[in-house]
Design a protein around this motif. Structure first.
Motif, short mmCIF file in Angstrom:
data_model
loop_
_atom_site.label_atom_id
_atom_site.label_comp_id
_atom_site.label_asym_id
_atom_site.label_seq_id
_atom_site.Cartn_x
_atom_site.Cartn_y
_atom_site.Cartn_z
N LYS A 70 0.86 -1.18 0.00
CA LYS A 70 0.00 0.00 0.00
C LYS A 70 0.90 1.23 0.00
O LYS A 70 1.99 1.20 0.55
CB LYS A 70 -0.91 0.01 1.24
CG LYS A 70 -1.98 -1.03 1.22
CD LYS A 70 -2.89 -1.08 2.44
CE LYS A 70 -2.79 0.01 3.45
NZ LYS A 70 -3.69 -0.15 4.60
N ASP A 71 0.41 2.31 -0.58
CA ASP A 71 1.24 3.50 -0.76
C ASP A 71 1.84 4.02 0.54
O ASP A 71 3.03 4.32 0.61
CB ASP A 71 0.44 4.62 -1.44
CG ASP A 71 0.04 4.24 -2.85
OD1 ASP A 71 0.71 3.38 -3.45
OD2 ASP A 71 -0.94 4.82 -3.34
N ASN A 72 1.03 4.13 1.59
CA ASN A 72 1.57 4.67 2.84
C ASN A 72 2.60 3.72 3.45
O ASN A 72 3.56 4.16 4.07
CB ASN A 72 0.45 5.01 3.83
CG ASN A 72 -0.41 3.82 4.16
OD1 ASN A 72 -0.45 2.84 3.43
ND2 ASN A 72 -1.14 3.91 5.26
N TYR A 73 2.44 2.42 3.27
CA TYR A 73 3.43 1.45 3.74
C TYR A 73 4.74 1.61 2.95
O TYR A 73 5.82 1.62 3.51
CB TYR A 73 2.93 0.02 3.59
CG TYR A 73 1.88 -0.43 4.59
CD1 TYR A 73 1.39 0.43 5.57
CD2 TYR A 73 1.38 -1.72 4.54
CE1 TYR A 73 0.44 0.00 6.48
CE2 TYR A 73 0.43 -2.15 5.46
CZ TYR A 73 -0.04 -1.28 6.42
OH TYR A 73 -0.98 -1.71 7.32
N ARG A 74 4.62 1.71 1.64
CA ARG A 74 5.80 1.83 0.77
C ARG A 74 6.60 3.08 1.11
O ARG A 74 7.82 3.04 1.28
CB ARG A 74 5.39 1.85 -0.70
CG ARG A 74 6.56 1.95 -1.66
CD ARG A 74 6.11 2.04 -3.11
NE ARG A 74 5.13 3.07 -3.34
CZ ARG A 74 5.41 4.37 -3.48
NH1 ARG A 74 6.65 4.78 -3.39
NH2 ARG A 74 4.45 5.25 -3.69
N ILE A 75 5.90 4.21 1.25
CA ILE A 75 6.60 5.46 1.53
C ILE A 75 7.24 5.44 2.91
O ILE A 75 8.41 5.80 3.08
CB ILE A 75 5.64 6.66 1.38
CG1 ILE A 75 5.26 6.84 -0.09
CG2 ILE A 75 6.25 7.93 1.93
CD1 ILE A 75 4.17 7.85 -0.34
N SER A 76 6.51 4.96 3.92
CA SER A 76 7.07 4.94 5.27
C SER A 76 8.26 3.99 5.36
O SER A 76 9.26 4.31 6.01
CB SER A 76 6.00 4.59 6.30
OG SER A 76 5.48 3.30 6.08
N LEU A 77 8.18 2.81 4.72
CA LEU A 77 9.31 1.89 4.74
C LEU A 77 10.51 2.46 3.99
O LEU A 77 11.66 2.28 4.42
CB LEU A 77 8.92 0.54 4.12
CG LEU A 77 8.33 -0.50 5.06
CD1 LEU A 77 8.09 -1.80 4.34
CD2 LEU A 77 9.19 -0.72 6.28
N THR A 78 10.26 3.13 2.87
CA THR A 78 11.36 3.76 2.13
C THR A 78 12.07 4.79 2.99
O THR A 78 13.30 4.81 3.08
CB THR A 78 10.84 4.42 0.84
OG1 THR A 78 10.28 3.41 0.00
CG2 THR A 78 11.95 5.13 0.09
N LEU A 79 11.29 5.64 3.65
CA LEU A 79 11.90 6.65 4.51
C LEU A 79 12.64 6.02 5.68
O LEU A 79 13.72 6.48 6.07
CB LEU A 79 10.83 7.63 5.02
CG LEU A 79 10.19 8.52 3.96
CD1 LEU A 79 9.03 9.31 4.55
CD2 LEU A 79 11.21 9.46 3.35
N PHE A 80 12.09 4.95 6.25
CA PHE A 80 12.69 4.32 7.42
C PHE A 80 13.89 3.44 7.07
O PHE A 80 14.98 3.63 7.61
CB PHE A 80 11.62 3.48 8.15
CG PHE A 80 12.09 2.88 9.44
CD1 PHE A 80 12.34 3.67 10.54
CD2 PHE A 80 12.29 1.51 9.55
CE1 PHE A 80 12.76 3.12 11.74
CE2 PHE A 80 12.71 0.95 10.74
CZ PHE A 80 12.95 1.75 11.84
N LEU A 81 13.70 2.50 6.15
CA LEU A 81 14.75 1.52 5.86
C LEU A 81 15.82 2.03 4.90
O LEU A 81 17.00 1.72 5.06
CB LEU A 81 14.13 0.25 5.27
CG LEU A 81 13.18 -0.52 6.19
CD1 LEU A 81 12.55 -1.69 5.44
CD2 LEU A 81 13.90 -1.00 7.43
N ILE A 82 15.41 2.78 3.89
CA ILE A 82 16.37 3.19 2.87
C ILE A 82 16.98 4.55 3.17
O ILE A 82 18.18 4.74 3.08
CB ILE A 82 15.71 3.17 1.47
CG1 ILE A 82 15.28 1.73 1.15
CG2 ILE A 82 16.66 3.69 0.40
CD1 ILE A 82 14.49 1.55 -0.11
N GLU A 83 16.13 5.51 3.56
CA GLU A 83 16.63 6.86 3.81
C GLU A 83 17.15 7.06 5.23
O GLU A 83 17.87 8.01 5.49
CB GLU A 83 15.54 7.90 3.52
CG GLU A 83 15.08 7.89 2.09
CD GLU A 83 16.21 8.09 1.08
OE1 GLU A 83 17.18 8.79 1.40
OE2 GLU A 83 16.11 7.54 -0.02
N GLY A 84 16.78 6.18 6.17
CA GLY A 84 17.33 6.24 7.51
C GLY A 84 16.66 7.24 8.45
O GLY A 84 17.24 7.62 9.46
#
Length: 186
Positions: free
Chosen positions: A134-148
């Motif tokens: 889901k979009d909100n999951y994808r964005i939050s995981l990207t910010l958390f896991l990839i962007e730190g």
């Protein structure tokens, strides 16, 4: 005058006086990372490039508001993320482009060992599964896991409470884990 060996503080002082060489040097130092950040959110190469360039223009025009030049990189990153999220939210509001219309491209460098190939295959699989969240999951995981980013920063960026952010990321991780297990079964 060459500016390639100057410290970022010196370059930013030159940028404040509209020195185009200094602006180009700052751009060259940061553009790849800023493009990648934007691309992970908007998933459109051309739009990510536009957002990145608009973000640099914003940063250069508002450079006087930056109190501590040593945090320029994180300040610019925040501008890119905000612009990317704004674009994404406008797209979603107008419903112009389906998000899964763009596919990540993972290119392998030449002469890779089997272990590196396996790791890249796994990374591509994880990105593909993240892309299907889901979009909100994808964005939050990207910010958390990839962007730190931490929970507090993500909550602020996404306009949600700290508790909601932790819950969303926890659920996003679980959803990603389930998708990975399902894709591994095939």
């Amino acid at each position: 005058m060459t500016l390639t060996n100057h410290h970022i503080n010196d370059l930013l002082e030159h940028c404040k006086s509209n020195n185009h060489q200094a602006q180009m040097e700052v751009y060259n130092r940061y553009y790849k990372a800023m493009y990648n950040i934007s691309f992970r959110i908007v998933k459109d190469s051309f739009k990510a490039e536009d957002i990145m360039q608009e973000s640099f223009l914003t940063a250069f025009t508002k450079l006087d508001t930056l109190k501590d030049p040593s945090i320029f990189g994180s300040w610019l990153k925040r501008i890119v993320i905000n612009n990317s999220l704004n674009h994404y939210q406008n797209l979603k509001k107008n419903d112009n482009v389906p998000l899964d219309a763009v596919i990540y491209k993972v290119e392998d460098p030449p002469d890779m060992s089997e272990n590196e190939e396996w790791n890249n295959l796994k990374a591509a699989q994880i990105l593909e599964c993240m892309n299907n969240l889901k979009d909100n999951y994808r964005i939050s995981l990207t910010l958390f896991l990839i962007e730190g980013y931490d929970y507090e920063e993500i909550g602020e960026i996404m306009n949600i409470s700290y508790a909601n952010c932790r819950t969303m990321i926890s659920r996003a991780k679980e959803s990603l884990r389930q998708k990975l297990e399902t894709s591994a079964a095939f």
